[in-house]
Write an enzyme that holds these catalytic residues in place. Sequence first.
Site, PDB file in Angstrom:
ATOM      1  CG  ASP A 107      -1.935   0.998   1.334  1.00 55.42           C
ATOM      2  OD1 ASP A 107      -2.142   1.720   0.360  1.00 55.42           O
ATOM      3  OD2 ASP A 107      -2.564   1.125   2.401  1.00 55.42           O
ATOM      4  CE  LYS A 135      -4.866  -0.728  -1.365  1.00 58.65           C
ATOM      5  NZ  LYS A 135      -5.378  -0.230  -0.066  1.00 58.65           N
ATOM      6  CG  ASP A 163      -7.175  -7.815   8.316  1.00 59.38           C
ATOM      7  OD1 ASP A 163      -6.158  -7.477   7.663  1.00 59.38           O
ATOM      8  OD2 ASP A 163      -7.438  -7.341   9.431  1.00 59.38           O
TER       9      ASP A 163
HETATM   10  P1  IMP Z   1       1.782  -0.533   3.801  1.00 59.72           P
HETATM   11  O1  IMP Z   1       2.818  -0.413   4.862  1.00 59.72           O
HETATM   12  O2  IMP Z   1       0.949   0.724   3.731  1.00 59.72           O
HETATM   13  O3  IMP Z   1       2.355  -0.889   2.446  1.00 59.72           O
HETATM   14  O4  IMP Z   1       0.756  -1.667   4.189  1.00 59.72           O
HETATM   15  C1  IMP Z   1       1.134  -2.770   4.914  1.00 59.72           C
HETATM   16  C2  IMP Z   1       0.038  -3.727   5.213  1.00 59.72           C
HETATM   17  O5  IMP Z   1      -1.221  -3.073   5.381  1.00 59.72           O
HETATM   18  C3  IMP Z   1      -0.222  -4.745   4.145  1.00 59.72           C
HETATM   19  O6  IMP Z   1       0.700  -5.808   4.156  1.00 59.72           O
HETATM   20  C4  IMP Z   1      -1.614  -5.212   4.550  1.00 59.72           C
HETATM   21  O7  IMP Z   1      -1.529  -6.139   5.606  1.00 59.72           O
HETATM   22  C5  IMP Z   1      -2.256  -3.933   5.034  1.00 59.72           C
HETATM   23  N1  IMP Z   1      -3.070  -3.326   3.958  1.00 59.72           N
HETATM   24  C6  IMP Z   1      -2.719  -2.350   3.101  1.00 59.72           C
HETATM   25  N2  IMP Z   1      -3.703  -2.072   2.234  1.00 59.72           N
HETATM   26  C7  IMP Z   1      -4.726  -2.914   2.546  1.00 59.72           C
HETATM   27  C8  IMP Z   1      -6.036  -3.139   1.986  1.00 59.72           C
HETATM   28  O8  IMP Z   1      -6.489  -2.520   1.007  1.00 59.72           O
HETATM   29  N3  IMP Z   1      -6.783  -4.115   2.591  1.00 59.72           N
HETATM   30  C9  IMP Z   1      -6.338  -4.841   3.652  1.00 59.72           C
HETATM   31  N4  IMP Z   1      -5.111  -4.667   4.188  1.00 59.72           N
HETATM   32  C10 IMP Z   1      -4.314  -3.710   3.647  1.00 59.72           C
END
Ligand code: IMP
Length: 183
Positions: A107, A135, A163
């Site tokens: 994300d 994303k 989740d």
């Molecule tokens: P990041 O650090 O923002 O890249 O996100 C890390 C974690 O957030 C991911 O490995 C997911 O476990 C959770 N996450 C991010 N986006 C989503 C989503 O759209 N749905 C569910 N979990 C998400």
Amino acid sequence: MDSADVEPDLVNILFTEEQIQTKLRELAAKIEADYAGREILIVGILRGAVMVMADLARALNRHLEMDWMAVSSYGSGTKSSGVVRILKDLDTDITNRHVIVVDEIIDTGLTLSWLISNLASRNPASLEICTLLRKPEALQMDIAVKYVGWDIPNEFVVGYGLDYQEKYRNLRDIGTLAPHVYS
Ligand code: IMP
Ligand code: MG
């Protein structure tokens, strides 16, 4: 659980179970070609990557080792906090190992970029990332991801390990969560 079981909670079905399996077979074929003649250790990031690990590992027609890490970056909501903590570290010494980190979604990339620099400091022979979803509009970090299933819009998705407040992980498909569920 099928999409039909939670239909009012989803705006749409992004990827069906069948599409996901097809994509994982494609990723597995690339990995097989890239790592021919080298031993690999795939590292799943708990808990979201459980389904991807299980299916990717079985799609790989070769030997591999599996290990797991658990990190926390999210609260209970839908936004990344940027704060990363190791809840469970690897059991494996990755020095001189060919490591592929397997995640279900990137994300902001905050979690993974922190994790990658942590793992890189342990001197693996190589270190790459495989993620089912990414994303691009939400990305805040410049991370080189070698294996990506799909790039998706900046919306909150659930299913296939993903989740919302620990629910929907067992949904077979991946769908966009309806805003009324979390607002
Ligand atoms: P990041 O650090 O923002 O890249 O996100 C890390 C974690 O957030 C991911 O490995 C997911 O476990 C959770 N996450 C991010 N986006 C989503 C989503 O759209 N749905 C569910 N979990 C998400
Ligand atoms: Mg995750």
